[in-house]
Enzyme design. Structure first.
Site, short mmCIF file in Angstrom:
data_model
loop_
_atom_site.label_atom_id
_atom_site.label_comp_id
_atom_site.label_asym_id
_atom_site.label_seq_id
_atom_site.Cartn_x
_atom_site.Cartn_y
_atom_site.Cartn_z
N ASN A 131 115.42 22.50 0.59
CA ASN A 131 114.80 21.83 -0.45
C ASN A 131 114.23 20.77 -0.69
O ASN A 131 113.33 20.33 -1.52
CB ASN A 131 116.55 20.62 -0.37
CG ASN A 131 116.12 19.57 0.89
OD1 ASN A 131 115.99 20.08 1.48
ND2 ASN A 131 117.05 18.90 0.68
N GLY A 207 118.97 20.64 8.22
CA GLY A 207 119.91 21.68 7.30
C GLY A 207 120.82 21.34 7.46
O GLY A 207 121.26 20.11 7.45
N SER A 208 121.91 22.27 6.43
CA SER A 208 123.18 21.47 6.83
C SER A 208 124.24 20.94 8.12
O SER A 208 123.61 21.07 8.92
CB SER A 208 124.00 21.96 6.03
OG SER A 208 124.15 23.45 6.82
N THR A 209 125.21 19.97 7.72
CA THR A 209 125.42 19.85 9.09
C THR A 209 126.91 20.62 9.24
O THR A 209 126.27 20.72 10.93
CB THR A 209 127.15 18.39 8.61
OG1 THR A 209 125.90 16.99 8.17
CG2 THR A 209 127.69 17.69 9.77
N VAL A 211 125.81 23.98 10.23
CA VAL A 211 124.23 24.93 10.68
C VAL A 211 124.26 24.04 11.66
O VAL A 211 124.09 24.56 13.23
CB VAL A 211 123.37 24.84 10.10
CG1 VAL A 211 123.12 25.60 11.01
CG2 VAL A 211 124.70 26.79 9.07
N GLY A 212 124.40 22.83 11.57
CA GLY A 212 122.80 21.34 12.75
C GLY A 212 124.08 21.63 14.23
O GLY A 212 123.91 21.84 15.20
N GLU A 229 118.30 16.77 11.27
CA GLU A 229 118.37 15.58 9.79
C GLU A 229 119.43 16.60 9.48
O GLU A 229 118.95 17.74 9.00
CB GLU A 229 117.46 16.49 9.53
CG GLU A 229 116.22 15.08 10.64
CD GLU A 229 116.23 14.02 10.50
OE1 GLU A 229 116.59 13.38 9.70
OE2 GLU A 229 115.12 13.25 11.20
N CYS A 263 118.95 15.53 1.13
CA CYS A 263 119.72 14.54 1.86
C CYS A 263 120.09 12.95 1.54
O CYS A 263 121.21 13.45 2.35
CB CYS A 263 119.25 15.25 3.18
SG CYS A 263 117.21 14.20 3.78
N GLU A 433 112.60 11.02 12.87
CA GLU A 433 111.29 12.19 12.55
C GLU A 433 110.64 10.60 12.30
O GLU A 433 110.97 9.78 11.91
CB GLU A 433 111.23 13.36 11.41
CG GLU A 433 112.41 13.95 12.31
CD GLU A 433 112.63 15.24 11.38
OE1 GLU A 433 112.61 15.27 10.50
OE2 GLU A 433 112.14 16.43 11.56
P1 NAD Z 1 121.23 25.32 5.63
O1 NAD Z 1 122.14 24.83 6.87
O2 NAD Z 1 122.17 26.53 5.29
O3 NAD Z 1 120.18 26.13 6.57
C1 NAD Z 1 118.79 24.99 6.73
C2 NAD Z 1 117.86 26.36 7.99
O4 NAD Z 1 118.94 26.48 8.73
C3 NAD Z 1 117.92 27.51 6.84
O5 NAD Z 1 116.28 28.41 7.41
C4 NAD Z 1 118.54 28.77 7.44
O6 NAD Z 1 117.66 29.91 7.42
C5 NAD Z 1 118.41 27.83 8.93
N1 NAD Z 1 119.76 28.29 9.67
C6 NAD Z 1 121.22 29.37 8.75
N2 NAD Z 1 122.13 29.59 9.83
C7 NAD Z 1 121.19 29.40 10.67
C8 NAD Z 1 121.89 29.50 12.55
N3 NAD Z 1 123.12 30.17 13.00
N4 NAD Z 1 120.93 29.44 13.77
C9 NAD Z 1 119.68 29.40 13.19
N5 NAD Z 1 119.36 28.70 11.46
C10 NAD Z 1 119.52 28.69 11.06
O7 NAD Z 1 120.99 24.43 4.86
P2 NAD Z 1 119.99 24.57 3.56
O8 NAD Z 1 121.47 25.15 2.14
O9 NAD Z 1 118.70 25.15 3.68
O10 NAD Z 1 119.91 22.97 2.85
C11 NAD Z 1 120.61 22.01 2.75
C12 NAD Z 1 120.95 21.06 3.26
O11 NAD Z 1 119.87 20.43 4.60
C13 NAD Z 1 122.20 19.64 3.45
O12 NAD Z 1 123.30 19.76 4.22
C14 NAD Z 1 120.72 18.63 3.25
O13 NAD Z 1 121.16 17.21 2.99
C15 NAD Z 1 120.12 19.07 4.39
N6 NAD Z 1 119.39 18.18 4.41
C16 NAD Z 1 118.94 17.59 5.58
C17 NAD Z 1 117.88 16.74 5.73
C18 NAD Z 1 118.13 15.06 6.33
O14 NAD Z 1 115.48 15.36 6.76
N7 NAD Z 1 118.60 14.80 6.99
C19 NAD Z 1 116.08 17.17 5.20
C20 NAD Z 1 116.61 18.32 3.43
C21 NAD Z 1 118.18 18.79 3.50
#
Ligand code: NAD
Length: 454
Positions: A131, A207-209, A211-212, A229, A263, A433
């Protein structure tokens, strides 16, 4: 070599093809980073600072090129993309000031002298979502490099192009190739290897909660440092005493900017019931006037969603039974377009008020009084951001202290400023961060005692 296509969300054409790294390729990158670490950590602080300043200058001189690349790859508006490239420059310049100031303490103790040192961690793996490909990459790699770590960075599969180019610019500026590497490919291969490889000492994940949580659980195996994050469902709270015209004029940007794929998006608009009708009558023209168009147009305010899949997910929240109050417009034809959409009135229990939609869909929730507003704002697993609109400074402070979020703004929608800490409460993340303390997240504290008594 296996590659994957990169598709522009603006017109659905293939614009590039990038390598999909195998596990062997990731291991090779990590090994090279690990070998490079000793020399990088030994670079004198002033020289490391100079290299980061040069990298900031290189990014600055390529700002238009990077912005154009992001418009094409991510569908960001040109105005946003310029800001994003400028943010990378500013974050590099800000943390260029850090190596020379990253000092420990001398602590008074009996029997000797005691010092603390900040030691780099070693290799840091940075995982970036699609994003905000440029800023989020820099919030990880710039302070990590400043603290003396080597970085292996994985951009999202959908949006790798600016990260690849920024790494080239950093190398041209003198940062060694093995000190900062970008590895493109799948999250489950490249990103997950950062979690499992013993030589990666920290994972910095945005990324997403969902995967986090996997990343955090995986990192526990080696007690690996991790910053998360994650998602958000932030509230924009409008009290009856606020400047309603200003609050209504700015509300569309707070959710529709970046097509809601933010986010920090204020995806819940909480409006005091006594001014609900008036506020909605001010909001409607502002939403209808929001310019959704070719993101390369100078006056575009919103572009397309990132992918067909994202449009499918977002559409799933605006089905026949959805309480659509009004909508803006979006282009027809190729591209993953979706119009700004306002759902009202929404109950705090509705799915659209609870789940992170990550699209241009706003849920408007009326509230009765201050206590009700804080209760609804906190009725979520997330806690990333939020806004409070009021002209009563005492109320602004009470509510800002009451809302469980990492980044709040009063009479503004500002969330991210590189000078200030950024991160979430609850399931929005772990750690912070940016801001003056970011380097502590990329360092270990070492304490050394020297006996002075015979
Ligand atoms: P995602 O979790 O699908 O992917 C994020 C990253 O993680 C990508 O590079 C992806 O390739 C990688 N990934 C996916 N599966 C993995 C695994 N099993 N092991 C290691 N890495 C893996 O998220 P997205 O769809 O790319 O982004 C959208 C999400 O990110 C939303 O939920 C958004 O709220 C969140 N986000 C949070 C912040 C913040 O600072 N809090 C900022 C931007 C986006």
């Amino acid at each position: 070599m296996v590659t994957h296509d990169v598709v522009s969300p603006v017109d659905e054409t293939v614009i590039a093809s990038v390598p999909s790294a195998t596990q062997d390729a990731v291991d090779d990158a990590i090994e090279r980073a690990s070998r490079a670490h000793g020399a990088w950590a030994a670079v004198a602080p002033g020289d490391r600072a100079r290299l980061l300043r040069r990298a900031a200058e290189a990014v600055d001189s390529a700002r238009e090129e990077l912005a154009a690349l992001e418009v094409r790859n991510s569908g960001h508006t040109i105005a946003n993309a310029r800001w994003e490239a400028g943010n990378v420059r500013d974050v590099l310049a800000y943390y260029a000031g850090a190596p020379e100031r990253h000092s420990g303490r001398q602590i008074p103790v009996p029997g000797g002298v005691d010092f603390t040192f900040y030691e780099p961690l070693g290799v840091v793996g940075v995982i970036v979502p699609w994003n905000f490909p440029m800023p989020i990459a820099s919030w990880g790699f710039a302070p990590a490099l400043a603290a003396g770590n080597c970085v292996v960075l994985k951009p999202a599969e959908l949006t790798p192009l600016t990260a690849v180019r920024i790494a080239e610019l950093c190398h041209d500026a003198g940062i060694p190739q093995d000190v900062f590497q970008v590895v493109t490919g799948a999250g489950s291969t490249v990103g997950w290897r950062f979690v499992t490889h013993e030589k990666v000492r920290k994972v910095c994940f945005t990324g997403s909660t969902a995967v986090g949580k996997q990343i955090m659980a995986g990192c526990a195996e080696q007690v690996k440092r991790v910053t998360l994050e994650l998602g958000g469902k932030s509230a924009n709270i409008v009290f009856s005493d606020a400047d309603l015209e200003r609050a209504a004029a700015s509300a569309p940007t707070s959710i529709f900017d970046n097509a809601g794929q933010d986010c920090c998006a204020r995806s819940r608009l909480l409006v005091e019931r006594s001014v609900y009708e008036r506020f909605m009558s001010l909001l409607e023209p502002a939403v209808r006037a929001f310019k959704v168009k070719d993101p390369s147009a100078e006056d575009a305010q919103m572009g397309p969603l990132i992918s067909a899949e994202q449009r499918r997910v977002v559409s799933g929240y605006v089905t026949g039974s959805a309480k659509v109050a009004f909508r803006g417009s979006a282009p027809e034809g190729p591209g993953y377009w979706f119009p700004p959409t306002v759902l009202a009135p929404v109950s705090p229990d509705d799915r659209v008020a609870r789940e992170e939609i990550f699209g241009p869909v706003l849920s408007v929730i009326p509230f009765e009084d201050e206590a009700d507003a804080v209760r609804i704002a906190n009725d979520t697993v997330y806690g990333l951001s939020g806004s409070i609109w009021t002209n009563d400074v005492s109320r602004a402070l009470r509510v800002a202290r009451g809302v469980e979020s990492g980044t709040l703004s009063v009479n503004s929608h500002s969330s991210v400023r590189y000078w200030t800490p950024f991160g979430g409460f609850k399931q929005s993340g772990l750690g912070r961060e940016l801001g003056p303390d970011a380097l502590s997240g990329f360092s270990e504290v070492k304490n050394v005692f020297i006996a002075t008594e015979r």
